[in-house]
Design an enzyme around this catalytic site. Structure first.
Site, PDB file in Angstrom:
ATOM      1  N   ARG A 141       1.334   1.587  -3.587  1.00 33.19           N
ATOM      2  CA  ARG A 141      -0.066   2.336  -4.305  1.00 33.19           C
ATOM      3  C   ARG A 141      -0.074   3.797  -3.939  1.00 33.19           C
ATOM      4  O   ARG A 141      -0.388   4.627  -4.499  1.00 33.19           O
ATOM      5  CB  ARG A 141      -1.172   1.558  -3.680  1.00 33.19           C
ATOM      6  CG  ARG A 141      -1.229   0.279  -3.851  1.00 33.19           C
ATOM      7  CD  ARG A 141      -1.493  -0.360  -5.211  1.00 33.19           C
ATOM      8  NE  ARG A 141      -0.381  -0.196  -6.119  1.00 33.19           N
ATOM      9  CZ  ARG A 141       0.712  -0.996  -6.356  1.00 33.19           C
ATOM     10  NH1 ARG A 141       0.817  -1.800  -5.122  1.00 33.19           N
ATOM     11  NH2 ARG A 141       1.559  -0.874  -7.096  1.00 33.19           N
TER      12      ARG A 141
ATOM     13  N   GLY B 253     -16.685   1.312 -15.028  1.00 38.88           N
ATOM     14  CA  GLY B 253     -15.663   0.841 -14.802  1.00 38.88           C
ATOM     15  C   GLY B 253     -15.527  -0.276 -13.736  1.00 38.88           C
ATOM     16  O   GLY B 253     -14.417  -0.232 -12.863  1.00 38.88           O
TER      17      GLY B 253
ATOM     18  N   ASP C 140      -8.078   5.331  -4.643  1.00 38.49           N
ATOM     19  CA  ASP C 140      -7.181   6.385  -5.041  1.00 38.49           C
ATOM     20  C   ASP C 140      -8.174   7.432  -4.617  1.00 38.49           C
ATOM     21  O   ASP C 140      -9.387   7.423  -4.324  1.00 38.49           O
ATOM     22  CB  ASP C 140      -6.734   6.306  -6.653  1.00 38.49           C
ATOM     23  CG  ASP C 140      -7.914   6.473  -7.424  1.00 38.49           C
ATOM     24  OD1 ASP C 140      -9.015   7.298  -7.396  1.00 38.49           O
ATOM     25  OD2 ASP C 140      -8.028   5.639  -8.323  1.00 38.49           O
TER      26      ASP C 140
ATOM     27  N   CYS D  85      -8.101   0.805  18.487  1.00 42.11           N
ATOM     28  CA  CYS D  85      -9.158   1.722  18.757  1.00 42.11           C
ATOM     29  C   CYS D  85     -10.227   2.097  17.732  1.00 42.11           C
ATOM     30  O   CYS D  85     -11.268   2.918  17.681  1.00 42.11           O
ATOM     31  CB  CYS D  85      -8.755   3.082  19.352  1.00 42.11           C
ATOM     32  SG  CYS D  85      -7.748   4.188  18.026  1.00 42.11           S
TER      33      CYS D  85
ATOM     34  N   CYS E 198      -0.418   5.074  17.120  1.00 38.72           N
ATOM     35  CA  CYS E 198      -1.802   5.612  16.732  1.00 38.72           C
ATOM     36  C   CYS E 198      -1.827   6.853  17.322  1.00 38.72           C
ATOM     37  O   CYS E 198      -1.696   7.225  18.502  1.00 38.72           O
ATOM     38  CB  CYS E 198      -2.836   4.383  17.305  1.00 38.72           C
ATOM     39  SG  CYS E 198      -4.542   5.619  17.280  1.00 38.72           S
TER      40      CYS E 198
ATOM     41  N   ASN F  84     -18.474   0.771 -19.857  1.00 38.31           N
ATOM     42  CA  ASN F  84     -17.349  -0.388 -19.657  1.00 38.31           C
ATOM     43  C   ASN F  84     -17.023  -0.736 -20.813  1.00 38.31           C
ATOM     44  O   ASN F  84     -17.750  -1.210 -21.797  1.00 38.31           O
ATOM     45  CB  ASN F  84     -17.762  -1.526 -18.856  1.00 38.31           C
ATOM     46  CG  ASN F  84     -16.813  -2.505 -18.101  1.00 38.31           C
ATOM     47  OD1 ASN F  84     -15.669  -2.638 -19.000  1.00 38.31           O
ATOM     48  ND2 ASN F  84     -16.756  -2.631 -16.811  1.00 38.31           N
TER      49      ASN F  84
ATOM     50  N   ALA G  40     -13.942   4.953 -19.984  1.00 34.78           N
ATOM     51  CA  ALA G  40     -14.713   5.913 -19.231  1.00 34.78           C
ATOM     52  C   ALA G  40     -14.612   7.428 -19.818  1.00 34.78           C
ATOM     53  O   ALA G  40     -15.628   7.881 -19.802  1.00 34.78           O
ATOM     54  CB  ALA G  40     -14.091   5.839 -17.891  1.00 34.78           C
TER      55      ALA G  40
ATOM     56  N   HIS H  19     -14.766   1.478  -0.207  1.00 34.25           N
ATOM     57  CA  HIS H  19     -13.744   0.559   0.070  1.00 34.25           C
ATOM     58  C   HIS H  19     -12.422   1.232   1.048  1.00 34.25           C
ATOM     59  O   HIS H  19     -11.257   0.777   0.933  1.00 34.25           O
ATOM     60  CB  HIS H  19     -12.947  -0.214  -1.027  1.00 34.25           C
ATOM     61  CG  HIS H  19     -14.212  -1.273  -1.454  1.00 34.25           C
ATOM     62  ND1 HIS H  19     -14.090  -1.851  -2.741  1.00 34.25           N
ATOM     63  CD2 HIS H  19     -15.235  -1.515  -1.009  1.00 34.25           C
ATOM     64  CE1 HIS H  19     -15.188  -2.678  -2.926  1.00 34.25           C
ATOM     65  NE2 HIS H  19     -15.998  -2.435  -1.915  1.00 34.25           N
TER      66      HIS H  19
ATOM     67  N   TYR I 178       0.780  -1.063  -0.150  1.00 34.82           N
ATOM     68  CA  TYR I 178      -0.060   0.079  -0.063  1.00 34.82           C
ATOM     69  C   TYR I 178       0.970   1.311   0.073  1.00 34.82           C
ATOM     70  O   TYR I 178       0.340   2.136  -0.578  1.00 34.82           O
ATOM     71  CB  TYR I 178      -1.136  -0.056   1.063  1.00 34.82           C
ATOM     72  CG  TYR I 178      -2.048  -1.040   0.815  1.00 34.82           C
ATOM     73  CD1 TYR I 178      -3.219  -0.839  -0.138  1.00 34.82           C
ATOM     74  CD2 TYR I 178      -2.056  -2.171   1.372  1.00 34.82           C
ATOM     75  CE1 TYR I 178      -4.144  -1.718  -0.409  1.00 34.82           C
ATOM     76  CE2 TYR I 178      -2.938  -3.190   1.081  1.00 34.82           C
ATOM     77  CZ  TYR I 178      -4.009  -2.857   0.048  1.00 34.82           C
ATOM     78  OH  TYR I 178      -5.044  -3.823  -0.197  1.00 34.82           O
TER      79      TYR I 178
HETATM   80  P1  NAD Z   1     -12.065  -4.433 -11.420  1.00 34.71           P
HETATM   81  O1  NAD Z   1     -10.600  -4.399 -11.507  1.00 34.71           O
HETATM   82  O2  NAD Z   1     -12.494  -5.779 -10.794  1.00 34.71           O
HETATM   83  O3  NAD Z   1     -12.616  -4.318 -12.823  1.00 34.71           O
HETATM   84  C1  NAD Z   1     -12.381  -3.279 -13.499  1.00 34.71           C
HETATM   85  C2  NAD Z   1     -13.228  -3.161 -14.576  1.00 34.71           C
HETATM   86  O4  NAD Z   1     -13.045  -1.873 -15.302  1.00 34.71           O
HETATM   87  C3  NAD Z   1     -13.512  -4.278 -15.498  1.00 34.71           C
HETATM   88  O5  NAD Z   1     -14.792  -4.488 -15.638  1.00 34.71           O
HETATM   89  C4  NAD Z   1     -13.012  -3.571 -16.952  1.00 34.71           C
HETATM   90  O6  NAD Z   1     -13.447  -4.105 -18.186  1.00 34.71           O
HETATM   91  C5  NAD Z   1     -12.859  -1.962 -16.632  1.00 34.71           C
HETATM   92  N1  NAD Z   1     -12.462  -1.265 -17.387  1.00 34.71           N
HETATM   93  C6  NAD Z   1     -11.039  -1.327 -17.928  1.00 34.71           C
HETATM   94  N2  NAD Z   1     -10.621  -0.321 -18.255  1.00 34.71           N
HETATM   95  C7  NAD Z   1     -11.553   0.732 -18.562  1.00 34.71           C
HETATM   96  C8  NAD Z   1     -11.708   1.987 -18.747  1.00 34.71           C
HETATM   97  N3  NAD Z   1     -10.733   2.669 -19.763  1.00 34.71           N
HETATM   98  N4  NAD Z   1     -12.762   2.533 -18.659  1.00 34.71           N
HETATM   99  C9  NAD Z   1     -13.855   1.893 -18.260  1.00 34.71           C
HETATM  100  N5  NAD Z   1     -13.915   0.685 -17.635  1.00 34.71           N
HETATM  101  C10 NAD Z   1     -12.555   0.045 -17.666  1.00 34.71           C
HETATM  102  O7  NAD Z   1     -12.349  -3.470 -10.280  1.00 34.71           O
HETATM  103  P2  NAD Z   1     -13.491  -2.975  -9.287  1.00 34.71           P
HETATM  104  O8  NAD Z   1     -14.823  -3.663 -10.040  1.00 34.71           O
HETATM  105  O9  NAD Z   1     -13.656  -1.937  -9.037  1.00 34.71           O
HETATM  106  O10 NAD Z   1     -13.175  -3.941  -8.288  1.00 34.71           O
HETATM  107  C11 NAD Z   1     -11.928  -3.891  -7.795  1.00 34.71           C
HETATM  108  C12 NAD Z   1     -11.544  -3.515  -6.386  1.00 34.71           C
HETATM  109  O11 NAD Z   1     -10.200  -3.434  -6.168  1.00 34.71           O
HETATM  110  C13 NAD Z   1     -12.048  -2.317  -5.723  1.00 34.71           C
HETATM  111  O12 NAD Z   1     -12.796  -2.621  -4.602  1.00 34.71           O
HETATM  112  C14 NAD Z   1     -11.010  -1.417  -5.343  1.00 34.71           C
HETATM  113  O13 NAD Z   1     -10.916  -1.080  -4.115  1.00 34.71           O
HETATM  114  C15 NAD Z   1      -9.831  -2.204  -5.622  1.00 34.71           C
HETATM  115  N6  NAD Z   1      -8.851  -1.648  -6.641  1.00 34.71           N
HETATM  116  C16 NAD Z   1      -9.072  -0.195  -6.702  1.00 34.71           C
HETATM  117  C17 NAD Z   1      -8.081   0.567  -7.540  1.00 34.71           C
HETATM  118  C18 NAD Z   1      -8.169   1.968  -7.738  1.00 34.71           C
HETATM  119  O14 NAD Z   1      -8.279   2.902  -6.354  1.00 34.71           O
HETATM  120  N7  NAD Z   1      -7.735   2.608  -8.533  1.00 34.71           N
HETATM  121  C19 NAD Z   1      -7.380  -0.045  -8.318  1.00 34.71           C
HETATM  122  C20 NAD Z   1      -7.360  -1.620  -8.491  1.00 34.71           C
HETATM  123  C21 NAD Z   1      -8.048  -2.161  -7.591  1.00 34.71           C
END
Ligand code: NAD
Length: 237
Positions: A58, A177, A95, A121, A137, A205, A222, A110, A55
């Site tokens: 990230r 997305g 993010d 705590c 903390c 998507n 997107a 999330h 993390y």
């Molecule tokens: P996911 O990774 O399961 O799915 C991503 C989706 O985005 C896919 O369906 C894909 O087809 C689509 N996609 C790819 N490129 C795209 C674009 N340019 N425009 C629109 N859609 C596009 O992601 P999720 O459903 O968000 O679940 C993942 C979990 O992982 C979340 O709970 C999150 O907390 C975590 N995560 C977060 C980040 C972040 O904060 N940016 C990154 C990775 C994972």
């Protein structure tokens, strides 16, 4: 004009064009790590140093990325919607690109990379730098108790009551997305359909998700998809 309430759900795909990778698109790995290792409470218990390092990377990446046109278009939609109805943006993303683009009514279901939570705590605190077990903390003073404020698999997402109430009153729902695989977010579209307000459902998507409740599927990345959504909603960007 009749008021219409909007709920938007975003997932990792909205940040893909900013250079942050999703995980479903890379064979179920998140930046080359198994989800069990870096996104579960058991993973943290087994190797907290690895999880903090993951993390930290990230969190550091946030300095190298910027909101894209889709994040800005959502902020523009929120501004344009003032006076037309309620607006709520729910993100699964950890993010901070939505807030940097100017979104205001925003819930991070999330959690957030730029926050830590005390495992003793439960207080959460803003934290923009690297984190590790050496931190104490700021609330209870215990050391070695800070974890990323991320909702891991098997944990209960934040703000569920507020989100449920907004879905119950939504006239327009749009998922952007998100793979439609991670619950409870994956159930939001169905919840909106059943709210008896005749909610109109949109999905953006570039890849088929197989979720069949949507009235409009915008099969585009997107950034392009948001421009189309604004057009369909009659909003000038
Ligand atoms: P996911 O990774 O399961 O799915 C991503 C989706 O985005 C896919 O369906 C894909 O087809 C689509 N996609 C790819 N490129 C795209 C674009 N340019 N425009 C629109 N859609 C596009 O992601 P999720 O459903 O968000 O679940 C993942 C979990 O992982 C979340 O709970 C999150 O907390 C975590 N995560 C977060 C980040 C972040 O904060 N940016 C990154 C990775 C994972």
């Amino acid at each position: 004009m009749t008021r219409k309430n909007i709920v938007i759900l975003t997932g990792a795909g909205i940040s893909a064009e900013s250079g942050i990778s999703t995980f479903r698109d890379t064979g179920g790995l998140w930046e080359n790590h198994r989800l069990e290792d870096v996104a579960t409470p058991e993973g943290f218990e087994a190797d907290p140093h690895l999880v903090h390092r993951f993390y930290n990377a990230r969190r550091a990446q946030l300095h190298e990325v910027a909101p894209n046109a889709a994040h800005f278009a959502l902020a523009a939609l929120e501004r344009a919607w003032e006076g037309r109805g309620d607006f709520l943006l729910v993100t699964q993303n950890v993010d901070d690109l939505h807030e940097r683009a100017g979104s205001r009514r925003l819930l991070h279901m999330h959690g957030e990379l730029r926050r830590l939570r005390c495992t003793m705590c439960e207080e959460t605190h803003p934290h923009a730098q690297d984190a590790g077990l050496e931190l104490a903390c700021p609330a209870c003073g215990r050391a070695g108790t800070m974890r990323p404020d991320i909702v891991w698999f098997g944990e209960i997402p934040y703000h569920m009551d507020e989100i449920g109430a907004a879905l119950g009153e939504a006239d327009i729902f749009c998922a952007i997305g998100t793979s439609g695989l991670v619950y409870p977010a994956a159930g939001f579209a169905a919840e909106a359909v059943h709210n008896r307000r005749g909610c109109e459902l949109f999905e953006i998507n570039p890849n088929p998700t197989g979720v069949e409740v949507y009235d409009h599927v915008i099969a585009a990345p997107a950034t392009h998809g948001m421009a189309e959504l604004l057009r369909l909603l009659g909003v000038e960007d």
